[in-house]
Design a protein around this motif. Structure first.
Motif, PDB file in Angstrom:
ATOM      1  N   VAL A 151      40.639  37.693  30.800  1.00 41.06           N
ATOM      2  CA  VAL A 151      41.790  37.740  31.710  1.00 41.06           C
ATOM      3  C   VAL A 151      41.788  39.057  32.496  1.00 41.06           C
ATOM      4  CG1 VAL A 151      44.319  37.740  31.833  1.00 41.06           C
ATOM      5  CG2 VAL A 151      43.140  36.307  30.145  1.00 41.06           C
ATOM      6  N   ARG A 152      41.903  38.944  33.813  1.00 37.37           N
ATOM      7  CA  ARG A 152      42.120  40.160  34.591  1.00 37.37           C
ATOM      8  C   ARG A 152      43.621  40.433  34.597  1.00 37.37           C
ATOM      9  NH1 ARG A 152      38.929  43.120  37.075  1.00 37.37           N
ATOM     10  NH2 ARG A 152      37.338  41.612  37.645  1.00 37.37           N
ATOM     11  N   PRO A 176      33.650  38.219  30.022  1.00 37.46           N
ATOM     12  CA  PRO A 176      33.838  39.231  31.068  1.00 37.46           C
ATOM     13  C   PRO A 176      35.219  39.113  31.721  1.00 37.46           C
ATOM     14  CG  PRO A 176      31.927  37.815  31.553  1.00 37.46           C
ATOM     15  CD  PRO A 176      32.551  37.278  30.310  1.00 37.46           C
ATOM     16  N   VAL A 177      35.847  40.258  31.914  1.00 35.77           N
ATOM     17  CA  VAL A 177      37.163  40.272  32.551  1.00 35.77           C
ATOM     18  C   VAL A 177      37.072  39.614  33.926  1.00 35.77           C
ATOM     19  CG1 VAL A 177      38.901  41.780  33.592  1.00 35.77           C
ATOM     20  CG2 VAL A 177      38.006  42.289  31.317  1.00 35.77           C
ATOM     21  N   GLY A 178      37.972  38.703  34.201  1.00 39.92           N
ATOM     22  CA  GLY A 178      37.982  38.002  35.478  1.00 39.92           C
ATOM     23  C   GLY A 178      37.505  36.561  35.342  1.00 39.92           C
ATOM     24  N   SER A 179      36.804  36.254  34.256  1.00 41.76           N
ATOM     25  CA  SER A 179      36.259  34.903  34.133  1.00 41.76           C
ATOM     26  C   SER A 179      37.317  33.897  33.704  1.00 41.76           C
ATOM     27  CB  SER A 179      35.079  34.882  33.165  1.00 41.76           C
ATOM     28  OG  SER A 179      35.463  35.348  31.907  1.00 41.76           O
ATOM     29  N   SER A 180      38.478  34.370  33.242  1.00 50.94           N
ATOM     30  CA  SER A 180      39.533  33.433  32.841  1.00 50.94           C
ATOM     31  C   SER A 180      40.720  33.454  33.794  1.00 50.94           C
ATOM     32  CB  SER A 180      40.037  33.772  31.427  1.00 50.94           C
ATOM     33  OG  SER A 180      39.009  33.677  30.493  1.00 50.94           O
ATOM     34  N   GLY A 181      40.584  34.142  34.921  1.00 47.32           N
ATOM     35  CA  GLY A 181      41.723  34.212  35.837  1.00 47.32           C
ATOM     36  C   GLY A 181      42.590  35.425  35.545  1.00 47.32           C
ATOM     37  N   ARG A 182      43.762  35.425  36.166  1.00 44.79           N
ATOM     38  CA  ARG A 182      44.604  36.619  36.108  1.00 44.79           C
ATOM     39  C   ARG A 182      45.853  36.374  35.269  1.00 44.79           C
ATOM     40  NH1 ARG A 182      44.734  41.194  39.534  1.00 44.79           N
ATOM     41  NH2 ARG A 182      43.112  40.321  40.862  1.00 44.79           N
ATOM     42  N   LEU A 207      43.043  50.938  29.645  1.00 46.51           N
ATOM     43  CA  LEU A 207      42.680  49.512  29.637  1.00 46.51           C
ATOM     44  C   LEU A 207      41.617  49.215  30.684  1.00 46.51           C
ATOM     45  CD1 LEU A 207      46.118  47.670  29.178  1.00 46.51           C
ATOM     46  CD2 LEU A 207      44.268  47.904  27.510  1.00 46.51           C
ATOM     47  N   SER A 208      41.655  49.946  31.796  1.00 45.02           N
ATOM     48  CA  SER A 208      40.714  49.645  32.883  1.00 45.02           C
ATOM     49  C   SER A 208      39.269  49.920  32.461  1.00 45.02           C
ATOM     50  CB  SER A 208      41.074  50.449  34.138  1.00 45.02           C
ATOM     51  OG  SER A 208      40.676  51.795  34.004  1.00 45.02           O
ATOM     52  N   LEU A 209      39.078  50.730  31.407  1.00 42.92           N
ATOM     53  CA  LEU A 209      37.710  51.001  30.950  1.00 42.92           C
ATOM     54  C   LEU A 209      37.032  49.746  30.412  1.00 42.92           C
ATOM     55  CD1 LEU A 209      38.169  54.322  28.921  1.00 42.92           C
ATOM     56  CD2 LEU A 209      37.440  54.054  31.299  1.00 42.92           C
ATOM     57  N   TYR A 210      37.831  48.745  30.038  1.00 37.69           N
ATOM     58  CA  TYR A 210      37.259  47.563  29.400  1.00 37.69           C
ATOM     59  C   TYR A 210      36.868  46.469  30.376  1.00 37.69           C
ATOM     60  CZ  TYR A 210      38.775  50.059  25.351  1.00 37.69           C
ATOM     61  OH  TYR A 210      38.933  51.045  24.418  1.00 37.69           O
ATOM     62  N   GLY A 211      37.042  46.705  31.656  1.00 36.24           N
ATOM     63  CA  GLY A 211      36.603  45.619  32.532  1.00 36.24           C
ATOM     64  C   GLY A 211      37.052  45.694  33.976  1.00 36.24           C
ATOM     65  N   GLY A 212      37.697  46.771  34.404  1.00 35.49           N
ATOM     66  CA  GLY A 212      38.016  46.855  35.824  1.00 35.49           C
ATOM     67  C   GLY A 212      39.404  47.392  36.071  1.00 35.49           C
ATOM     68  N   PRO A 213      39.711  47.662  37.325  1.00 32.45           N
ATOM     69  CA  PRO A 213      40.987  48.283  37.649  1.00 32.45           C
ATOM     70  C   PRO A 213      42.170  47.384  37.267  1.00 32.45           C
ATOM     71  CG  PRO A 213      39.861  47.538  39.643  1.00 32.45           C
ATOM     72  CD  PRO A 213      38.895  47.368  38.518  1.00 32.45           C
ATOM     73  N   VAL A 214      43.288  48.024  37.005  1.00 34.16           N
ATOM     74  CA  VAL A 214      44.507  47.308  36.625  1.00 34.16           C
ATOM     75  C   VAL A 214      45.582  47.673  37.646  1.00 34.16           C
ATOM     76  CG1 VAL A 214      46.320  47.177  34.853  1.00 34.16           C
ATOM     77  CG2 VAL A 214      43.933  47.412  34.152  1.00 34.16           C
TER      78      VAL A 214
END
Ligand code: ATP
Ligand code: MG
Length: 416
Positions: A187-188, A158-164, A215-222
């Motif tokens: 990675v976010r 999941p996006v965000g689980s590895s940091g930014r 890209l934001s469709l895959y896991g959150g705002p960019v």
């Protein structure tokens, strides 16, 4: 990673799923070991389409529920078979029994299910080795879930689980794919784009906003940082030897990248570089260019063939955006014979003619932030707050996200 972190991963995934469905009717998402349940009400196909893009999801199945009663389970299985299996197709029934109290074993349920479907649908046949369709029966504690086939998700984390991470995003084909692959490893992404208005047009900037939205469709705002690069390009062109334009320009990019990465809590810089593709992507160039940046520079595409990268770009829907014709700052002032093996000493000597500090400071002051894919996303430049304020906000959000990295955040590093 799995054991103790499992809950964190799952909660983050659920949050990202909720985000992907934020404009659909509210619903309660629940989890049991290895499964996440999302109630749908007529909007199943739409929900599946959205969630099939969310990083961290391996597969999705549009299931129907049945009470824990074999007659009910068989009836629902038959309904689903009728709706999904076409005449002449082969099928099998596969059962998973998480609820060991259920009186029948998995093979028994599968056998009964297969016989029931065959009894009512003479136009289909069973093939247990290589069926075209599979009817899945999953028996859980409260009820059973029945579905035919599954849709694949992207897998990964999941996006965000590895940091930014800070993604250097051009308008080209490669860097959006690099961003996607980073996202798929959790990675976010914060994007940084170098813009040389008026040499590069407003349209080239819109293109990058569109890439971020995709890209934001895959896991959150960019968050997209649009860095002012015009004066740097002019200064390099006026003061540096032609064969080193690209090398020096890219060193300026990485100096700014390090600054914005630290400013926004990013732990690494991601690029779409690919070994040997152009003069600036030889081993020698990569070494001399990367030398200015003390954060890790990660290159997810480094060993791929261009054809593989294009296939990825098509699959994730960035290709059509990337091939729009607008100029990128890298295609400006391209020397006829760029150095493919630049020497660090020569590069450093050539840079002495530039006021690096002043050029970087001017670019920083004129950098704009666009929050893409968020609720407030208008697709236009965010004028509500100064870049500095927005940068602080992003950094704060990031701290809450994953705890402070502990890395120091000095100003931009400049070559003394
Ligand atoms: P791409 O297709 O991603 O543009 P490329 O093969 O055209 O890559 P270059 O133009 O040399 O290669 O750029 C290499 C990498 O440098 C890009 O993948 C991107 O990460 C970064 N980059 C290039 N131009 C820009 C820009 N204008 N803004 C931000 N990053 C850039
Ligand atoms: Mg490019």
């Amino acid at each position: 990673m799995k054991g103790a972190n499992r809950l964190d991963f799952e909660l983050r995934l659920v949050a990202n799923m909720q985000w992907a469905m934020r404009d659909l009717p509210q619903r309660h998402i629940s989890r049991t070991f290895g499964r996440i349940f999302v109630p749908v009400d007529g909007d199943g196909p739409e929900v599946v389409e959205r969630l099939a893009r969310v990083c961290g999801i391996v597969s999705l199945s549009l299931a129907r529920r049945a009470p824990l009663d074999i007659e009910a389970i068989l009836a629902v299985s038959l309904d689903l078979a009728r709706e999904n299996i076409r005449p002449g197709e082969t099928f099998k029934v596969e059962t998973r029994r998480a609820n060991k109290k259920f009186p029948l074993t998995s093979p028994e349920v599968s056998r009964l299910g297969g016989a029931h479907i065959l009894g009512h649908m003479p136009e289909v046949t069973v093939d247990v080795q290589q069926p075209q369709r599979t009817v899945h029966i999953e028996i859980r504690d409260q009820e059973a879930y029945i579905y035919v086939d599954s849709v694949s998700g992207p897998g990964g984390l999941p996006v965000g689980s590895s940091g930014r991470g800070l993604l250097l995003l051009s308008g080209g084909i490669d860097s959006p794919v690099a961003g996607y692959l980073a996202m798929r490893r959790g990675v976010r992404v914060t994007a940084l784009h170098f813009h040389s208005f008026p040499f590069t047009s407003e349209r080239s900037r819109e293109k990058v906003v569109d890439l971020c939205r995709r890209l934001s469709l895959y896991g959150g705002p960019v968050s997209l940082y649009v860095a002012y690069f015009t004066e740097i390009q002019k200064a390099v062109r006026q003061n540096c030897p032609e064969e080193l334009y690209v090398t020096i320009m890219r060193r300026m990019m990485f100096r700014l990248a390090e600054h914005w990465a630290r400013e926004t809590g990013c732990l690494a810089v991601f690029t779409g570089e690919n070994l040997g593709q152009v003069a600036s992507q030889t081993m020698e160039s990569i070494a001399v260019i990367g030398e200015v940046c003390r954060l890790p520079i990660l290159r997810p595409l480094i060993g791929m063939d261009k054809a593989d990268i294009i296939a990825w770009a098509r699959r994730i829907g960035t290709y059509e955006i990337s091939i729009r014709p607008y100029e990128d700052c890298c295609t400006l002032f391209v020397p006829r014979h760029p150095a493919t093996k630049p020497k660090l000493a020569k590069v450093v000597e050539s840079e002495a003619s530039l006021d690096i500090q002043a050029l970087l400071a001017e670019s920083m002051a004129r950098t704009e932030v666009v929050r893409v894919g968020g609720d407030e996303d208008t697709g236009r430049e965010d004028t509500g707050a100064s870049p500095l304020y927005k940068a602080t906000w992003t950094e704060q959000e990031n701290r809450e996200d994953q705890g402070d990295s502990g890395l120091d955040r000095p100003g931009p590093r400049v070559l003394e």
